[in-house]
Write an enzyme that holds these catalytic residues in place. Structure first.
Site, PDB file in Angstrom:
ATOM      1  N   SER A   1       0.857  -1.186   0.000  1.00  0.00           N
ATOM      2  CA  SER A   1       0.000   0.000   0.000  1.00  0.00           C
ATOM      3  C   SER A   1       0.889   1.230   0.000  1.00  0.00           C
ATOM      4  CB  SER A   1      -0.884  -0.009   1.247  1.00  0.00           C
ATOM      5  OG  SER A   1      -1.604   1.193   1.312  1.00  0.00           O
TER       6      SER A   1
ATOM      7  N   HIS B   1      -1.582  -1.239  -4.008  1.00  0.00           N
ATOM      8  CA  HIS B   1      -2.823  -0.735  -3.423  1.00  0.00           C
ATOM      9  C   HIS B   1      -2.707   0.784  -3.271  1.00  0.00           C
ATOM     10  CE1 HIS B   1      -6.474  -1.263  -0.981  1.00  0.00           C
ATOM     11  NE2 HIS B   1      -5.966  -0.387  -0.133  1.00  0.00           N
TER      12      HIS B   1
ATOM     13  N   ASP C   1      -4.658   4.142  -1.901  1.00  0.00           N
ATOM     14  CA  ASP C   1      -5.746   4.596  -1.023  1.00  0.00           C
ATOM     15  C   ASP C   1      -6.158   6.013  -1.370  1.00  0.00           C
ATOM     16  OD1 ASP C   1      -6.164   2.418   0.836  1.00  0.00           O
ATOM     17  OD2 ASP C   1      -4.119   2.805   1.520  1.00  0.00           O
TER      18      ASP C   1
ATOM     19  N   MET D   1      -8.600   9.016  -0.251  1.00  0.00           N
ATOM     20  CA  MET D   1      -9.434   9.485   0.871  1.00  0.00           C
ATOM     21  C   MET D   1      -9.845  10.935   0.621  1.00  0.00           C
ATOM     22  SD  MET D   1      -7.286   8.017   4.097  1.00  0.00           S
ATOM     23  CE  MET D   1      -6.495   6.404   4.062  1.00  0.00           C
TER      24      MET D   1
ATOM     25  N   HIS E   1      -8.557   1.901  -3.818  1.00  0.00           N
ATOM     26  CA  HIS E   1      -9.513   1.756  -2.720  1.00  0.00           C
ATOM     27  C   HIS E   1     -10.113   3.139  -2.473  1.00  0.00           C
ATOM     28  CE1 HIS E   1      -9.872   0.924   1.926  1.00  0.00           C
ATOM     29  NE2 HIS E   1     -11.038   1.125   1.350  1.00  0.00           N
TER      30      HIS E   1
ATOM     31  N   MET F   1     -12.048   5.571  -0.607  1.00  0.00           N
ATOM     32  CA  MET F   1     -12.669   5.905   0.682  1.00  0.00           C
ATOM     33  C   MET F   1     -13.237   7.308   0.531  1.00  0.00           C
ATOM     34  SD  MET F   1      -9.697   4.312   3.060  1.00  0.00           S
ATOM     35  CE  MET F   1      -8.564   4.261   1.681  1.00  0.00           C
TER      36      MET F   1
ATOM     37  N   MET G   1     -12.275  -4.707   5.409  1.00  0.00           N
ATOM     38  CA  MET G   1     -11.399  -3.813   6.181  1.00  0.00           C
ATOM     39  C   MET G   1     -11.122  -4.443   7.540  1.00  0.00           C
ATOM     40  SD  MET G   1     -10.518  -1.318   4.349  1.00  0.00           S
ATOM     41  CE  MET G   1      -9.545  -0.485   5.615  1.00  0.00           C
TER      42      MET G   1
ATOM     43  N   ASP H   1      -7.400  -5.633   4.301  1.00  0.00           N
ATOM     44  CA  ASP H   1      -6.664  -4.373   4.331  1.00  0.00           C
ATOM     45  C   ASP H   1      -6.607  -3.827   5.752  1.00  0.00           C
ATOM     46  OD1 ASP H   1      -5.533  -1.914   3.750  1.00  0.00           O
ATOM     47  OD2 ASP H   1      -7.267  -1.137   2.659  1.00  0.00           O
ATOM     48  N   GLY H   2      -5.381  -3.749   6.286  1.00  0.00           N
ATOM     49  CA  GLY H   2      -5.175  -3.101   7.570  1.00  0.00           C
ATOM     50  C   GLY H   2      -4.544  -3.998   8.620  1.00  0.00           C
TER      51      GLY H   2
ATOM     52  N   GLY I   1       0.851  -2.228   4.104  1.00  0.00           N
ATOM     53  CA  GLY I   1       1.442  -0.892   4.033  1.00  0.00           C
ATOM     54  C   GLY I   1       2.683  -0.791   4.884  1.00  0.00           C
ATOM     55  N   SER I   2       2.483  -0.576   6.190  1.00  0.00           N
ATOM     56  CA  SER I   2       3.628  -0.409   7.097  1.00  0.00           C
ATOM     57  C   SER I   2       4.548  -1.608   7.080  1.00  0.00           C
ATOM     58  CB  SER I   2       3.146  -0.218   8.535  1.00  0.00           C
ATOM     59  OG  SER I   2       2.050   0.626   8.589  1.00  0.00           O
TER      60      SER I   2
HETATM   61  C1  DX5 Z   1      -6.322   2.342   5.708  1.00  0.00           C
HETATM   62  C2  DX5 Z   1      -5.922   1.984   4.317  1.00  0.00           C
HETATM   63  C3  DX5 Z   1      -4.907   0.923   4.197  1.00  0.00           C
HETATM   64  C4  DX5 Z   1      -3.558   1.225   4.786  1.00  0.00           C
HETATM   65  C5  DX5 Z   1      -3.057  -0.059   5.386  1.00  0.00           C
HETATM   66  O1  DX5 Z   1      -7.480   3.103   5.656  1.00  0.00           O
HETATM   67  O2  DX5 Z   1      -7.070   1.550   3.580  1.00  0.00           O
HETATM   68  O3  DX5 Z   1      -4.761   0.491   2.849  1.00  0.00           O
HETATM   69  O4  DX5 Z   1      -2.625   1.679   3.836  1.00  0.00           O
HETATM   70  O5  DX5 Z   1      -1.914   0.190   6.098  1.00  0.00           O
HETATM   71  P1  DX5 Z   1      -1.257  -0.865   7.104  1.00  0.00           P
HETATM   72  O6  DX5 Z   1      -0.904  -2.078   6.299  1.00  0.00           O
HETATM   73  O7  DX5 Z   1      -0.082  -0.117   7.627  1.00  0.00           O
HETATM   74  O8  DX5 Z   1      -2.288  -1.169   8.155  1.00  0.00           O
HETATM   75 ZN    ZN Z   2      -6.767   0.598   1.599  1.00  0.00          ZN
END
Ligand code: DX5
Ligand code: ZN
Length: 224
Positions: A7, A32, A34, A36, A65, A67, A136, A174-175, A196-197
């Site tokens: 991500s 991925h 994101d 927002m 994704h 949001m 999620m 995801d998450g 992501g992280s």
């Molecule tokens: C959160 C995002 C995720 C985010 C996940 O709202 O939709 O895609 O990047 O990050 P990690 O893997 O660090 O939880």
């Molecule tokens: Zn996401």
């Protein structure tokens, strides 16, 4: 098929091209992205200039994704900019069937996303028209949050519904996914793992992709 989706929310945007090349070289076939809007979630992130830039530097699939409160207006805009897969939140779509069909008519794969408090039962009538369902496992808005364990029950419910109805949609999560829990998540029935992280904050993002994929594949192989 198992896919690890780094991500880019967790990437260093000053070195985005370089970071994408790293994970692509490690075998990531999807990224991925994101989006927002500061309304549906309490945060802003990326717009079409990032999608266009990514499209220029990589051939991997760009999973968007959304949001955002108005996916009907913006899904086509992101598809035009280079999105291959677009997911919309169940919670904002008043005419979900129409939105999913619209995304597919624009040439992208269509996904539906559910928040941690949204039941899988509400998806019963769209499972035959979506390409993927995104569960999620944190409340959307930020990277680096803790995995919500109940998400595994929801993945198992979806996997059961898919098997019973002989459907083909992929299940994405995801998450909060990392090496400490990816095996358990894979055993529940997930195909696509957003990370992501656990990828971009790792000392070696390429190695992180390899490790996550190996663990997910091994767990998937032994699942009952
Ligand atoms: C959160 C995002 C995720 C985010 C996940 O709202 O939709 O895609 O990047 O990050 P990690 O893997 O660090 O939880
Ligand atoms: Zn996401």
């Amino acid at each position: 098929m198992i896919q690890i989706l780094p991500s880019i929310l967790a990437a260093d945007f000053a070195r985005l091209g370089e970071q994408v090349r790293l994970v692509e070289a490690a075998g990531a076939e999807m990224l991925h992205v994101d989006i927002m809007d500061g309304h549906f979630v309490p945060n802003f992130t990326l717009g079409t200039p990032i999608t266009e830039s990514l499209r220029r530097v990589t051939n991997v699939k760009l999973d968007h994704h959304l949001m955002i409160e108005d996916p009907d207006t913006y899904a086509p805009v992101f598809i035009k900019a280079g999105a291959d897969c677009v997911s919309v939140h169940y919670e904002v779509c008043r005419n979900l069937d129409r939105t999913i069909n619209m995304i597919r008519e624009h040439g992208a794969q269509a996904g539906v996303v559910i928040n941690p408090a949204t039941s899988t039962a509400l998806l019963e009538n769209v499972l035959d028209i979506v390409d993927y369902v995104l569960v999620m496992s944190v409340n959307p808005g930020y990277g680096g949050q803790k995995f919500i364990p109940n998400s595994l029950c929801k993945v198992k419910q979806l996997a059961r519904m898919r098997a019973e109805r002989k459907l083909n949609f992929a299940i994405e999560i995801d998450g909060g996914v990392g090496t400490e829990n990816i095996a358990e998540v894979a055993k529940a029935g997930v195909d696509w793992f957003v990370a992501g992280s656990s990828v971009f904050h790792a000392p070696d993002p390429a190695q992180a992709v390899h490790d996550l994929r190996r663990q997910a594949q091994q767990a998937n192989f032994v699942k009952v």
